[in-house]
Scaffold this active site. Structure first.
Site, short mmCIF file in Angstrom:
data_model
loop_
_atom_site.label_atom_id
_atom_site.label_comp_id
_atom_site.label_asym_id
_atom_site.label_seq_id
_atom_site.Cartn_x
_atom_site.Cartn_y
_atom_site.Cartn_z
CG ASP A 60 -1.86 1.16 1.29
OD1 ASP A 60 -1.77 2.07 0.43
OD2 ASP A 60 -2.71 1.18 2.21
CG ASN A 87 0.54 3.97 -13.35
OD1 ASN A 87 -0.03 4.73 -14.12
ND2 ASN A 87 -0.08 2.97 -12.74
CE1 TYR A 152 -5.49 12.66 -9.87
CE2 TYR A 152 -6.43 14.38 -11.27
CZ TYR A 152 -5.76 13.17 -11.13
OH TYR A 152 -5.37 12.48 -12.24
CE LYS A 156 -1.92 12.47 -10.45
NZ LYS A 156 -0.97 11.34 -10.33
#
Length: 277
Positions: A60, A87, A152, A156
């Site tokens: 995890d 990824n 989020y 990124k």
């Protein structure tokens, strides 16, 4: 000499496709995610199809010591990592105050902390050997201010800027770094959240095309790539300033998510893959 690629989030979606295409190129593989059963099935398929060594590590990546645990497993199996594919990732969407704080903490641990930790764990060896590469999967959202995707999109943006900084820093030292910034990708990601509104109307790419674009860009040492012409335009044509105006325009574009989101975007913390816009 056989080189080894480590792929996180390898149990499905983009990570699974990276594993397949890298195996087809002759790389040995270390697959990392929480879903050990799915990775074992993939490992058997790749060993049979390509005759490469494939190891599976269940981890995890939201755990504070995830990177050191993965590095320890790799060392214990007598392997070195020549290509690191960060990824694994997931997202949250909706009104910030309604999203569980614990979920967003896990999001940052996977999308940012483990990504940096794994890069720290394996890049020194690449530099010492005089060669290697890191692929960090970000998102086209990293180019924008995105209300209702606040954490989020910010994570990124970190991935993009971090990757380009290292790409510049490592030039001439044998180590390539690539940020992959896709738009929406056709995987189970949107099925998990129960709405495709999170794609914000963008055309879906496929994992196969996206990974092919990424590996071509890595071969050419591009620094970053935005797969898909439409996504490239979306990433670069919107102005960056004035920032407050852009944030208000962004809210007009993304507010449909407020009406449909349950507050969660994405799947398992270590295995979903960064597949959202």
């Amino acid at each position: 000499m056989t080189t080894t690629a480590l792929v996180t989030g390898a149990s499905s979606g983009i990570g699974l496709e990276f594993a397949r295409q890298l195996a087809a190129r002759g790389h040995a593989l270390v697959l990392v995610a929480r879903s050990v059963g799915r990775m074992e099935s993939l490992a058997g398929e790749l060993r049979e199809a390509y005759g490469v060594r494939v190891e599976v590590v269940g981890q995890d990546l939201a755990a504070p010591d995830a990177a050191s645990r993965v590095a320890g497993e790799v060392a214990a199996r007598g392997m070195t990592v020549d290509l690191l594919v960060n990824n694994a990732g997931f997202g949250t969407a909706g009104r910030f105050e309604e999203i569980p704080a614990e979920r967003e903490r896990d999001e940052l641990m996977v999308n940012v902390v483990s990504l940096v930790g794994l890069t720290h764990a394996f890049v020194p060896g690449m530099i010492a050997r005089g060669g290697g590469a890191v692929v960090n999967v970000g998102s086209v959202a990293g180019f924008h201010i995105s209300p209702y995707f606040a954490t989020y999109a910010a994570s990124k943006t970190f991935v993009l800027n971090f990757s380009l900084a290292l790409w510049s820093e490592f030039r001439g030292r044998g180590v390539k770094v690539l940020a992959v910034t896709p738009g929406p990708v056709e995987t189970a990601f949107f099925d998990v959240i129960g709405t495709r509104e999170a794609a914000i109307g963008a055309r879906m790419n496929t994992p196969e095309r996206m990974v092919r674009s990424a590996l071509r860009a890595l071969d050419r040492d591009r620094g970053y790539v935005v797969p898909g012409a439409g996504n490239f335009g979306m990433a670069h044509l919107m102005p960056r300033r004035p920032r407050k105006l852009i944030a208000l325009i962004g809210r007009m574009v993304t507010r449909r998510v407020e009406r449909t989101s349950s507050g969660l975007l994405g799947g398992g913390a270590a295995g979903a893959g960064a597949e959202a816009a």
